[in-house]
Design an enzyme around this catalytic site. Structure first.
Site, short mmCIF file in Angstrom:
data_model
loop_
_atom_site.label_atom_id
_atom_site.label_comp_id
_atom_site.label_asym_id
_atom_site.label_seq_id
_atom_site.Cartn_x
_atom_site.Cartn_y
_atom_site.Cartn_z
N PHE A 68 0.81 -1.22 0.00
CA PHE A 68 0.00 0.00 0.00
C PHE A 68 0.85 1.27 0.00
O PHE A 68 0.38 2.34 -0.39
CB PHE A 68 -0.95 0.00 1.20
CG PHE A 68 -0.34 0.40 2.52
CD1 PHE A 68 -0.42 1.70 2.98
CD2 PHE A 68 0.32 -0.54 3.30
CE1 PHE A 68 0.15 2.06 4.20
CE2 PHE A 68 0.87 -0.19 4.51
CZ PHE A 68 0.79 1.12 4.97
N LYS A 69 2.11 1.15 0.41
CA LYS A 69 2.97 2.33 0.45
C LYS A 69 3.15 2.96 -0.93
O LYS A 69 3.47 4.14 -1.05
CB LYS A 69 4.34 1.96 1.02
CG LYS A 69 4.32 1.20 2.35
CD LYS A 69 3.85 2.05 3.49
CE LYS A 69 3.78 1.28 4.79
NZ LYS A 69 5.06 0.97 5.40
N ASP A 70 2.94 2.18 -1.99
CA ASP A 70 3.08 2.71 -3.35
C ASP A 70 2.11 3.86 -3.62
O ASP A 70 2.42 4.76 -4.41
CB ASP A 70 2.84 1.61 -4.38
CG ASP A 70 4.02 0.66 -4.51
OD1 ASP A 70 5.17 1.11 -4.39
OD2 ASP A 70 3.79 -0.54 -4.74
N THR B 292 7.99 0.34 3.30
CA THR B 292 8.26 1.73 2.97
C THR B 292 9.55 1.87 2.17
O THR B 292 9.63 2.64 1.22
CB THR B 292 8.35 2.59 4.25
OG1 THR B 292 7.06 2.68 4.85
CG2 THR B 292 8.85 3.99 3.95
#
Length: 467
Positions: free
Chosen positions: A111-113, A144
């Protein structure tokens, strides 16, 4: 739009300065002075928009005083067109009113993308305009780091130093960082845990003299407001796909640093109908102990099958405490200083205010594996261990079965094959084709002792214009 510090003593800044500053000069985190608020009619008009168009509309109020609307629109479009699914964040149904939102369709499968692919473009835009070179310093518990390197590696005006806890991230997570080549990319494996790495980052931001006077640090961790801003969007995306804003949704969020779930809290403050936010965590359960018992107390960090949540110092929790204390920065500072050495609680009425929205649960490794097995048995759908904790917490804490519950699917299961194997589902998750040769790529990283001076000396010697 101006931004103020959660500690109350730093000057208010515009977005462009907040982007480059990261941690405020008083040690606090920046938050908007006021939040935009959208009407139900406005949100209804966004139904059916492509993800990048929705993202542009939700985020524009945060940046429009610093970045031209056309430039920002182009950055957002380029960011999300690179994801591997047309929906960008597709929703998968597990059961009646139970969903997983897949946030791992970006280039590094986490999800960090969503934030870091945009952050790289924002940095490139602002630093090119200023003709300035900066040093990125970040700590990662696994995801991250790779997302930051992928998002920022093409930036001409940055050097990247990412700290990860040596031998405490999964092999896939490590290789996603250490196989990316570039003279401006430096992976540092620190003989410690994530909290040690995060503490080094915060200390370095507070005193940057080790770099000299030719550059400064910029943050990629979720202390950087731009990270939180980008994560607000997918709460609106899920809501509009499932009947919002004319019906309320609930969300379960696997979280260790509180940034992803704080974005959901902000979405609600901005007008999105959200019934419940579930804090889902592993046995490093400081957030669960606060939400369930009003007790905030650091305990020894333990390694788990969900390493991205092996965190005991939850940085973004400060942003929620700021609101719970009526935006009194001095009260927040006092509380967090006491929390360094003792268990703390907040006034009961403040805690009860948080409990109106938040619930929490902590799952150990055994329960995590059981959820992976159960969901695969029922749906032939494979969860990574973090998302499994989210599903388990959602089922444990759900207040109203008639309200759709969406668990944030934070990572691809192929990033955590050991957890999937321990779950005994008999299926080995495979990496997408763009990472199929990951284990054949050459790695490059430096192992350092858990010593701030060693880390800072390495950085001072290796950034582009080091003397």
């Amino acid at each position: 739009m101006r931004y103020i510090s959660t500690r109350g003593d730093a000057p208010a800044l515009a977005f462009e300065d907040v982007l480059l500053t990261g941690l405020a000069s008083d040690g606090g985190l920046y938050v908007p002075e006021t939040l935009p608020r959208f009407t139900l009619e406005e949100m209804r008009s966004w139904r059916g928009l492509p993800y990048h168009e929705l993202a542009y509309r939700v985020m524009l109020p945060f940046v429009e005083d610093s970045i031209a609307a056309d430039d920002f629109h182009a950055m957002v479009r380029e960011t999300y067109e690179a994801f591997a699914h047309q929906a960008v964040a597709p929703l998968v149904q597990l059961d009646t009113n139970e969903w997983v939102m897949e946030l791992f369709r970006g280039p590094t499968l986490a999800f960090k993308d969503f934030a870091l692919q945009l952050l790289g473009r924002l940095l490139d835009h602002v630093l090119e305009k200023r003709q300035q070179h900066m040093v990125i310093m970040g700590a990662t518990s696994g995801d991250t780091g790779s997302a930051a390197i992928e998002g920022c590696r093409r930036c001409e005006h940055v050097d990247i130093f990412i700290l990860h806890p040596h031998e405490r991230v999964s092999e896939v997570q490590r290789r996603q960082m250490t196989t990316v080549t570039g003279d401006n990319i430096h992976n540092l494996a620190v003989r410690g845990n994530f909290d040690d790495c995060q503490k080094m980052v915060k200390t370095s931001f507070a005193d940057q003299s080790f770099l000299g006077d030719k550059t400064q640090l910029v943050a990629v961790n979720s202390i950087n407001w731009a990270r939180i801003m980008a994560q607000i969007v997918y709460y609106f995306h899920a809501s509009l796909a499932l009947g919002g804003p004319d019906r309320s949704l609930s969300f379960s969020v696997p979280t260790g640093n509180f940034g992803d779930i704080f974005a959901g809290y902000l979405a609600r403050q901005m007008g999105l109908p959200i019934n419940q936010l579930v804090v889902a965590t592993n046995r490093n359960d400081i957030l669960h102990r606060f939400i369930s018992r009003n007790r905030y107390e650091k305990q020894p960090l333990e390694p788990t099958l969900s390493p991205s949540m092996d965190i005991m110092v939850s940085s973004n929790f400060e942003r929620l405490l700021f609101d719970l204390h009526g935006r009194d920065g001095h009260a927040v500072r006092s509380l967090l200083e006491r929390a360094q050495s003792e268990a703390v609680a907040i006034e009961d009425y403040r805690w009860q205010s948080a409990r109106e929205l938040f619930d929490s649960a902590a799952l150990d490794d055994e329960a995590t594996c059981r959820i992976i097995s159960d969901v695969y048995g029922a749906n032939e759908y494979l969860l990574d261990p973090h998302t499994a904790i989210g599903v388990g917490a959602a089922r444990e804490c759900r207040r109203d079965p008639s309200v759709p519950m969406v668990t944030l699917g934070t990572a691809h299961p192929a990033k955590f094959p050991d957890a999937v194997e321990q779950a005994g589902v008999g299926v080995e998750p495979t990496l997408p084709k763009h990472l199929a040769d990951l284990f054949e790529r050459e790695e490059r990283y430096t192992v350092l002792d858990n010593d701030l001076t060693d880390v800072q000396n390495f950085m001072a010697r290796h950034w582009k214009y080091a003397s």
